[in-house]
Design an enzyme around this catalytic site. Structure first.
Site, PDB file in Angstrom:
ATOM      1  N   SER A 132       0.852  -1.198   0.000  1.00  0.00           N
ATOM      2  CA  SER A 132       0.000   0.000   0.000  1.00  0.00           C
ATOM      3  C   SER A 132       0.878   1.236   0.000  1.00  0.00           C
ATOM      4  O   SER A 132       2.027   1.194   0.474  1.00  0.00           O
ATOM      5  CB  SER A 132      -0.866  -0.015   1.266  1.00  0.00           C
ATOM      6  OG  SER A 132      -1.522   1.207   1.449  1.00  0.00           O
ATOM      7  N   TYR A 145      -2.621  -0.553  10.485  1.00  0.00           N
ATOM      8  CA  TYR A 145      -2.489  -0.878   9.064  1.00  0.00           C
ATOM      9  C   TYR A 145      -1.117  -0.445   8.538  1.00  0.00           C
ATOM     10  O   TYR A 145      -0.428  -1.207   7.851  1.00  0.00           O
ATOM     11  CB  TYR A 145      -3.606  -0.185   8.283  1.00  0.00           C
ATOM     12  CG  TYR A 145      -3.671  -0.550   6.823  1.00  0.00           C
ATOM     13  CD1 TYR A 145      -4.182  -1.777   6.411  1.00  0.00           C
ATOM     14  CD2 TYR A 145      -3.224   0.331   5.836  1.00  0.00           C
ATOM     15  CE1 TYR A 145      -4.250  -2.113   5.072  1.00  0.00           C
ATOM     16  CE2 TYR A 145      -3.291   0.005   4.493  1.00  0.00           C
ATOM     17  CZ  TYR A 145      -3.808  -1.221   4.111  1.00  0.00           C
ATOM     18  OH  TYR A 145      -3.872  -1.545   2.776  1.00  0.00           O
TER      19      TYR A 145
HETATM   20  N1  NAP Z   1      -8.763  -0.828  -0.758  1.00  0.00           N
HETATM   21  C1  NAP Z   1      -7.687  -0.061  -0.763  1.00  0.00           C
HETATM   22  O1  NAP Z   1      -7.766   1.182  -0.810  1.00  0.00           O
HETATM   23  C2  NAP Z   1      -6.308  -0.688  -0.735  1.00  0.00           C
HETATM   24  C3  NAP Z   1      -5.209   0.110  -1.061  1.00  0.00           C
HETATM   25  C4  NAP Z   1      -3.933  -0.453  -1.067  1.00  0.00           C
HETATM   26  C5  NAP Z   1      -3.765  -1.781  -0.751  1.00  0.00           C
HETATM   27  N2  NAP Z   1      -4.854  -2.545  -0.422  1.00  0.00           N
HETATM   28  C6  NAP Z   1      -4.609  -3.945  -0.087  1.00  0.00           C
HETATM   29  O2  NAP Z   1      -5.230  -4.750  -1.073  1.00  0.00           O
HETATM   30  C7  NAP Z   1      -5.551  -6.027  -0.501  1.00  0.00           C
HETATM   31  C8  NAP Z   1      -6.999  -6.354  -0.810  1.00  0.00           C
HETATM   32  O3  NAP Z   1      -7.812  -5.397  -0.156  1.00  0.00           O
HETATM   33  P1  NAP Z   1      -9.272  -5.001  -0.644  1.00  0.00           P
HETATM   34  O4  NAP Z   1      -9.278  -3.538  -0.819  1.00  0.00           O
HETATM   35  O5  NAP Z   1      -9.705  -5.886  -1.754  1.00  0.00           O
HETATM   36  O6  NAP Z   1     -10.056  -5.318   0.710  1.00  0.00           O
HETATM   37  P2  NAP Z   1     -11.443  -6.049   0.979  1.00  0.00           P
HETATM   38  O7  NAP Z   1     -12.425  -5.691  -0.060  1.00  0.00           O
HETATM   39  O8  NAP Z   1     -11.741  -5.751   2.412  1.00  0.00           O
HETATM   40  O9  NAP Z   1     -11.068  -7.595   0.813  1.00  0.00           O
HETATM   41  C9  NAP Z   1     -10.168  -8.200   1.694  1.00  0.00           C
HETATM   42  C10 NAP Z   1      -9.970  -9.640   1.273  1.00  0.00           C
HETATM   43  O10 NAP Z   1      -9.023 -10.244   2.170  1.00  0.00           O
HETATM   44  C11 NAP Z   1      -9.628 -11.419   2.698  1.00  0.00           C
HETATM   45  N3  NAP Z   1      -9.107 -11.747   4.022  1.00  0.00           N
HETATM   46  C12 NAP Z   1      -9.064 -10.980   5.124  1.00  0.00           C
HETATM   47  N4  NAP Z   1      -8.537 -11.670   6.146  1.00  0.00           N
HETATM   48  C13 NAP Z   1      -8.251 -12.916   5.669  1.00  0.00           C
HETATM   49  C14 NAP Z   1      -7.697 -14.087   6.236  1.00  0.00           C
HETATM   50  N5  NAP Z   1      -7.319 -14.148   7.534  1.00  0.00           N
HETATM   51  N6  NAP Z   1      -7.531 -15.173   5.440  1.00  0.00           N
HETATM   52  C15 NAP Z   1      -7.905 -15.133   4.146  1.00  0.00           C
HETATM   53  N7  NAP Z   1      -8.458 -14.066   3.556  1.00  0.00           N
HETATM   54  C16 NAP Z   1      -8.626 -12.969   4.314  1.00  0.00           C
HETATM   55  C17 NAP Z   1     -11.110 -11.124   2.739  1.00  0.00           C
HETATM   56  O11 NAP Z   1     -11.844 -12.309   2.878  1.00  0.00           O
HETATM   57  P3  NAP Z   1     -13.287 -12.381   3.625  1.00  0.00           P
HETATM   58  O12 NAP Z   1     -14.322 -12.091   2.572  1.00  0.00           O
HETATM   59  O13 NAP Z   1     -13.349 -13.763   4.168  1.00  0.00           O
HETATM   60  O14 NAP Z   1     -13.281 -11.327   4.701  1.00  0.00           O
HETATM   61  C18 NAP Z   1     -11.269 -10.453   1.371  1.00  0.00           C
HETATM   62  O15 NAP Z   1     -11.274 -11.402   0.347  1.00  0.00           O
HETATM   63  C19 NAP Z   1      -5.242  -5.913   1.000  1.00  0.00           C
HETATM   64  O16 NAP Z   1      -3.983  -6.477   1.268  1.00  0.00           O
HETATM   65  C20 NAP Z   1      -5.206  -4.417   1.223  1.00  0.00           C
HETATM   66  O17 NAP Z   1      -4.435  -4.059   2.333  1.00  0.00           O
HETATM   67  C21 NAP Z   1      -6.117  -2.036  -0.429  1.00  0.00           C
END
Ligand code: NAP
Length: 238
Positions: A132, A145
Site C-alpha cells: 500500500s 495498518y
Molecule cells: N482498498 C484499498 O484502498 C487498498 C489500497 C492499497 C492496498 N490494499 C490492499 O489490497 C488487498 C486487498 O484489499 P481489498 O481492498 O480488496 O479489501 P477487501 O475488499 O476488504 O477484501 C479483503 C480480502 O481479504 C480477505 N481476508 C481478510 N482476512 C483474511 C484471512 N485471515 N484469510 C484469508 N483471507 C482474508 C477477505 O476475505 P473475507 O471475505 O473472508 O473477509 C477479502 O477477500 C489488502 O492487502 C489491502 O491491504 C487495499
C-alpha cells in the site's frame, strides 16, 4: 521476466471479493493456465474459470496442507488483508495491532514460506505482495495498518534477497485508495480494482520488483525520505 501468464498456475489469496477477485478474474482473462482463488469461505469465490480453495491466511496448518495439495503453483499473490482503525489512545490498540499483523504480515510470510519451495521445485516463479501507499505513511487512526504494511514491505525485500537467487521474482505492489469494501467509507477518488490488477500484472510480467500503481504511491514513497511522511496532502488516488 515472463512471456505471459499462459504457463502460470496462480494462487490468489482473498480472491472472493475486492482486489483479490479482480486479480483472479484478470488472470483468467490473460489466459493463465490455472487460477486458484483462495478464500476463508470458498463458496464465495464465484468468478468463472477460477478454482476455489479454502484458506485462512492465519491458519498455519491449513497453509501447510494447501502447499502440499497445490504442488503445481508457480505464482502466489498475497492479497488477503485487513484494515482496522487503531489509535495510541485506544485501550485496544495492542490487540488491534496484533490482529492486523497476524493477517497482513504473518499471513503473508506464512503463505510465502510454505509455497516458496513449490515455486523453486517448479523452476522458479513469482511472489507478489499487495502492499500500500500506506507502507510509507503515517496518520491518526492508521497505526495498525501502516505498521503492518511497512513491516510487510521489509518482509517482501527480505524474501527477495533470499528467493531471487533461487529464481523467484518477488514483487511489491503499492497503491493508494481502491474502490473496495475496505475503503467503502472513503469518498474518493478511488482506483478501480480492475485497473489496479491489470496494471500490477502487466508490470509483474515485465519483471518489476516494485509496482507503484498511482500518483499517491509514487508521492508516498518520495515523502518517506522526509522526517514525517504523513497522509496529509496525499489523499488523491489519481
Ligand atoms: N482498498 C484499498 O484502498 C487498498 C489500497 C492499497 C492496498 N490494499 C490492499 O489490497 C488487498 C486487498 O484489499 P481489498 O481492498 O480488496 O479489501 P477487501 O475488499 O476488504 O477484501 C479483503 C480480502 O481479504 C480477505 N481476508 C481478510 N482476512 C483474511 C484471512 N485471515 N484469510 C484469508 N483471507 C482474508 C477477505 O476475505 P473475507 O471475505 O473472508 O473477509 C477479502 O477477500 C489488502 O492487502 C489491502 O491491504 C487495499
Amino acid at each position: 521476466m515472463i512471456d505471459g501468464y499462459e504457463d502460470m498456475t496462480v494462487l490468489v489469496t482473498g480472491a472472493n471479493r475486492g482486489l483479490g477477485a479482480a486479480f483472479a478474474d484478470a488472470l483468467v482473462g490473460l489466459g493463465a493456465k490455472k487460477v486458484y482463488g483462495a478464500a476463508r469461505d470458498p463458496e464465495t469465490v464465484r468468478a468463472p474459470g477460477v478454482t476455489p480453495v479454502r484458506l485462512d491466511v492465519t491458519d498455519r496448518r491449513r497453509i501447510a496442507d494447501l502447499a502440499q495439495e497445490l504442488s503445481d503453483v508457480t505464482m502466489v499473490i498475497n492479497n488477503a488483508g485487513i484494515h482496522q482503525r487503531a489509535s495510541v489512545f485506544d485501550d485496544t490498540v495492542v490487540d488491534v495491532v496484533e490482529s492486523v499483523m497476524r493477517t497482513n504480515l504473518v499471513g503473508t510470510l506464512a503463505v510465502s514460506a510454505a509455497f516458496a519451495p513449490r515455486l523453486i521445485e517448479n523452476g522458479g516463479g513469482i511472489i507478489a505482495n499487495m502492499l500500500s501507499a500506506g507502507s510509507w505513511l503515517a496518520g491518526p487512526g492508521n497505526l495498525a495498518y501502516a505498521v503492518s504494511k511497512a513491516a510487510a514491505l521489509s518482509l517482501t525485500n527480505n524474501l527477495r534477497a533470499e528467493l531471487s537467487p533461487r529464481g523467484v521474482q518477488v514483487t511489491a505492489i503499492h497503491a493508494g485508495f481502491i474502490d473496495t469494501d475496505m475503503m467503502a467509507s472513503f469518498p474518493g477518488p478511488k482506483l478501480s480494482p480492475r485497473e489496479v490488477a491489470e496494471a500490477a500484472l502487466s508490470a509483474i510480467a515485465a519483471g518489476a520488483q516494485e509496482v507503484l500503481i498511482d500518483e499517491m504511491s509514487r508521492r508516498a514513497k518520495a515523502a518517506s525520505a522526509q522526517p514525517v511522511p504523513a497522509f496529509a496532502g496525499l489523499t488523491t488516488a489519481g
